[in-house]
Design a protein around this motif. Structure first.
Motif, PDB file in Angstrom:
ATOM      1  N   THR A 179       1.029  -1.334   0.054  1.00  0.00           N
ATOM      2  CA  THR A 179       0.038   0.059  -0.081  1.00  0.00           C
ATOM      3  C   THR A 179       0.740   1.246  -0.073  1.00  0.00           C
ATOM      4  N   VAL A 181       0.672   5.825  -0.725  1.00  0.00           N
ATOM      5  CA  VAL A 181       0.118   6.911  -0.757  1.00  0.00           C
ATOM      6  C   VAL A 181       0.990   8.146  -1.232  1.00  0.00           C
ATOM      7  N   SER A 235      -4.752  -4.574   1.488  1.00  0.00           N
ATOM      8  CA  SER A 235      -4.635  -3.082   1.425  1.00  0.00           C
ATOM      9  C   SER A 235      -5.976  -2.407   2.346  1.00  0.00           C
ATOM     10  N   LEU A 239      -4.420   0.870   4.608  1.00  0.00           N
ATOM     11  CA  LEU A 239      -4.743   2.322   4.400  1.00  0.00           C
ATOM     12  C   LEU A 239      -5.387   3.070   5.696  1.00  0.00           C
ATOM     13  N   VAL A 249      -0.804  11.847   6.280  1.00  0.00           N
ATOM     14  CA  VAL A 249      -1.661  11.257   5.486  1.00  0.00           C
ATOM     15  C   VAL A 249      -3.258  11.760   5.714  1.00  0.00           C
ATOM     16  N   TYR A 253      -5.728  13.527   3.069  1.00  0.00           N
ATOM     17  CA  TYR A 253      -7.255  12.990   2.969  1.00  0.00           C
ATOM     18  C   TYR A 253      -8.266  13.915   3.085  1.00  0.00           C
ATOM     19  N   LEU A 258      -5.028  13.095  -1.263  1.00  0.00           N
ATOM     20  CA  LEU A 258      -4.512  11.637  -1.089  1.00  0.00           C
ATOM     21  C   LEU A 258      -4.763  10.679  -2.176  1.00  0.00           C
ATOM     22  N   PHE A 260      -4.274   6.965  -3.300  1.00  0.00           N
ATOM     23  CA  PHE A 260      -3.999   5.583  -2.884  1.00  0.00           C
ATOM     24  C   PHE A 260      -3.798   4.697  -3.884  1.00  0.00           C
ATOM     25  N   THR A 287      -7.553  -5.200  -2.682  1.00  0.00           N
ATOM     26  CA  THR A 287      -7.435  -3.946  -1.693  1.00  0.00           C
ATOM     27  C   THR A 287      -8.526  -4.227  -0.772  1.00  0.00           C
ATOM     28  N   ILE A 312     -10.827  10.823  -1.153  1.00  0.00           N
ATOM     29  CA  ILE A 312      -9.431  10.188  -1.434  1.00  0.00           C
ATOM     30  C   ILE A 312      -9.686   9.756  -2.927  1.00  0.00           C
ATOM     31  N   LEU A 314      -9.068   7.288  -5.866  1.00  0.00           N
ATOM     32  CA  LEU A 314      -8.885   5.913  -6.004  1.00  0.00           C
ATOM     33  C   LEU A 314      -8.650   5.653  -7.554  1.00  0.00           C
TER      34      LEU A 314
END
Length: 685
Positions: A179, A181, A235, A239, A249, A253, A258, A260, A287, A312, A314
């Motif tokens: 994982t 970031v 994951s 996270l 982090v 976020y 952030l 990921f 994940t 976040i 993704l």
């Protein structure tokens, strides 16, 4: 996309980037699946760096297994090894698979004397971290080294009136669940580490979730993900830990900055000119956020882990074989390369047409493809640091009730055959410790000087003499899923020798592979006939009535004929063990994925379809079942069949199951005892 140049002007190659837990490599494959060029960087680790600094013997560096020093690709390009590489060549170390390695022109070992941190670090017991920027740098260094090698090879080929090689496309294989970031604004990591797949720091998080979630909800969520919810493996909990424990982090976020992703996402984002922010289904399904039915993130799953879609970024979930973007090299890597290497890379990136990155698979799925286990019911086992078994269930999603997990094998949407173009599911079982137990016997007990000696040592005795070794150093994965279990050796007597221990250790890995196959076979046999038309009729649900007939194997331990015979004996007469035609199945799988990504069949200049892949790679261009000109079958694999007696095999299996029961829950007992002792001490104050 289409190819504007004639495929006959040059000999096509496909480049494969393979990032493992302990090394990075880039390999160029030809139509026969042969390695035309290869460059690998083995990482050093915090453990090996500490030993080196204190004058410890390099040969017993327990964690050294991959990496590359800054500027290493440039050294390869100049044809002169660096002083540190020269020292490494004289002082072999060992990979995480337990294989002795030495630095050479095509394999580098991360410089233990460099001032920066190693790529792989172990900051606390059970914690495993990697450096995302170092991984990216190593990949680019390996790519540059391959271009340098290919340039030399092409000069020789042209002088002999042969067509020069040309890289047509690029595929990626990567360790899953790890994982990372990073910042959307800068593209840089928000923290200077990623949490590696086998890290166990989230034990408290998953335990609390398990204890607070009603069973009905657990079952519902597991049906969506195909994963056991309460393992540190995936994951989602990693996270959550980063958000809970790293202020930078959580701040990113809250600000919507952030990003990921797993290692595939990180590499694709930085190695494509368009900064592709995507993840293929084989990685995204690991994940804990993805719904296997919708092939997209699931709001209920995100809410369960207290993750807001609005806060976040993704990655988009895509297939394993499609155009992601054109290969490029990020400027941040330039200081790691010599001018020669950088010039070659920039020339490569400016080619017309550009070279696309268009294949991506998680490492175990890539191995399934590289083993050409395309048919439903086919299975493969990779013996690396751990042991990973995948069972192809085709387009059928089977949710295991016997401890296996459900994942994606691959998705090649552009193939013409509908059976091949749909997403393919797989049942998977993972053993936390495989080659690592061999390394432990060598480094900690000093039973063997090198990993290759484990097979001969284990074969000096006919059996383990009643000794059972459960190598659960970091808990048990499938099908037991007990993070609290710990390694146990049982049944020793004064008669026990080093050979008995070695054999018991090997058998411990092989028994776990059998347990996983047993679980998968039970899941497949347990489905109604209408839902398992791809399987043969099964008389009952026992493992030895399984429709599985061949287990394809690869990885470090598969190179030992003694170990593979032990595996065949433990599996029994219904399953043959077949070794791979190449030692680089994972990288080959990514290459196949990239080659299948062209929408038009005529653009697939290496292999037209999966049948063509088998024809050229396994059978050397000869149709399956046909003989070559000398009358022999061209396949290079070896097959092992059981030589064990039914009564002995089943007796040993009962001993194994008894040992498993006794090693479960060990850390729970330890923690209870520690708590009791602590409370007693407080009361006495």
């Amino acid at each position: 996309m289409t190819i504007s140049e004639s495929p006959h002007e040059e000999e096509p190659l496909v480049a494969s980037i393979d990032v493992g837990t302990t090394s990075s490599r880039v390999i160029l494959f030809n139509k026969l699946g042969q390695e035309v060029s290869k460059h690998q960087i083995e990482y050093s680790t915090s453990a090996s760096k500490q030993k080196f600094a204190s004058g410890g013997a390099r040969r017993f560096s327990v964690d050294s297994a991959g990496g590359g020093s800054a500027g290493s690709a440039g050294s390869a390009g100049s044809g002169a090894a660096s002083p540190s590489a020269a020292r490494q060549a004289q002082q072999p170390i060992f990979s995480a698979e337990g294989i002795a390695i030495e630095a050479n022109e095509f394999l580098e070992i991360e410089d233990l004397e460099r001032p920066t941190n190693p790529t792989l670090t172990f900051p606390r017991p059970g914690w495993v971290e990697c450096d995302p920027v170092a991984i990216l740098a190593h990949v680019v260094q390996c790519f540059a080294a391959n271009l340098i090698t290919m340039d030399k090879i092409n000069g020789d080929r042209v002088s002999r009136s042969l067509l020069p090689y040309r890289v047509r496309c690029v595929g990626i294989a990567n360790m899953r669940e790890t994982t990372l970031v990073w910042s959307k604004a800068t593209g840089k990591p928000i923290v200077d580490y990623g949490i590696v797949w086998n890290d166990t720091r989230t034990t408290g998080i998953v335990t609390e979730k398990r204890n607070s979630t009603p069973q009905a909800l657990q079952d519902s969520l597991r049906a969506k993900t195909g994963l056991p919810l309460y393992s540190t493996y995936f994951s989602c909990s990693k996270l959550r830990w980063l958000l809970d424990n790293e202020p930078a982090v959580s701040e990113a976020y809250e600000q919507g900055d952030l990003m990921f992703g797993t290692v595939d996402v990180w590499l694709l984002y930085h190695l494509t000119a368009n900064h592709a922010f995507v993840s293929d289904v084989t990685n995204a399904s690991r994940t804990g956020f993805m719904n296997l039915d919708t092939l997209d993130y699931d709001d209920e799953l995100l809410k369960y882990w207290n993750i807001s879609r609005d806060k976040i970024n993704l990655p988009k979930i895509v297939s394993s074989s499609q155009y992601y973007g054109d290969f490029t090299v990020p400027q941040c890597i330039k200081p790691n390369l010599t001018s020669v290497a950088w010039t070659l890379l920039t020339d490569f990136c400016s080619r017309s047409p550009p070279v696309p990155i268009q294949g991506c698979l998680g490492d175990q799925s890539a191995s399934l493809v590289g083993q050409m286990a395309f048919k439903p019911g086919a299975a493969k086992c990779t013996y690396g640091t751990g042991c990973f078994l995948l069972y192809n269930t085709g387009t059928k999603k089977l949710i295991s009730s016997h401890g296996a997990l459900t994942t994606f094998g691959y998705w090649f949407p552009h193939l013409e055959n509908p059976e091949h173009s749909q997403p393919h599911f797989a049942l998977e079982g993972s053993v936390a410790v495989a080659g690592a137990v061999v390394q432990w016997l060598r480094d900690n007990l000093r039973l063997i000087p090198k990993a290759e000696d484990i097979g001969p040592l284990a074969s000096r005795v006919a059996d383990s003499g009643g000794v059972v070794f459960v190598p659960a150093f970091s808990g048990l994965f499938a099908p037991y899923w007990d993070a609290s279990a710990r390694a146990t050796i049982m049944g020793m007597s004064q008669h026990t020798t080093a050979s008995h221990l070695a054999r018991a250790a090997v058998e411990g890995v092989c028994f776990q592979a059998r347990a996983i196959l047993k679980a998968m076979s039970s899941d497949a046999a347990g489905e109604g006939q209408k839902d398992r038309d791809f399987l043969e009729e099964v008389v009952d649900e026992t493992y030895e009535k399984s429709p599985l007939s061949v287990l394809a194997v690869d990885g470090g331990m598969s190179k030992s004929k003694e170990v593979m015979q032990i595996q065949a004996d433990i599996l029994g007469p219904c399953v043959k063990v077949r070794t791979s035609t190449t030692s680089e199945c994972t990288a080959l799988g990514a290459a196949i994925a990239a080659a299948m990504a062209y929408e038009k069949r005529e653009d697939r200049v290496l292999w037209e379809d999966l049948k063509d892949v088998k024809k050229w790679i396994r059978y050397g261009g000869v149709e399956q079942g046909a003989k070559s000109q000398d009358g022999s079958a061209p396949s290079k694999s070896c097959t092992y069949k059981s030589q064990s007696l039914d009564t002995d095999r089943r007796r040993k299996w009962r001993l194994w199951e008894a040992a498993i029961d006794r090693c479960k829950g060990w850390m729970d007992i330890v923690e209870e005892g520690t708590g009791a002792a602590s409370n007693s001490a407080v009361k006495s104050m």
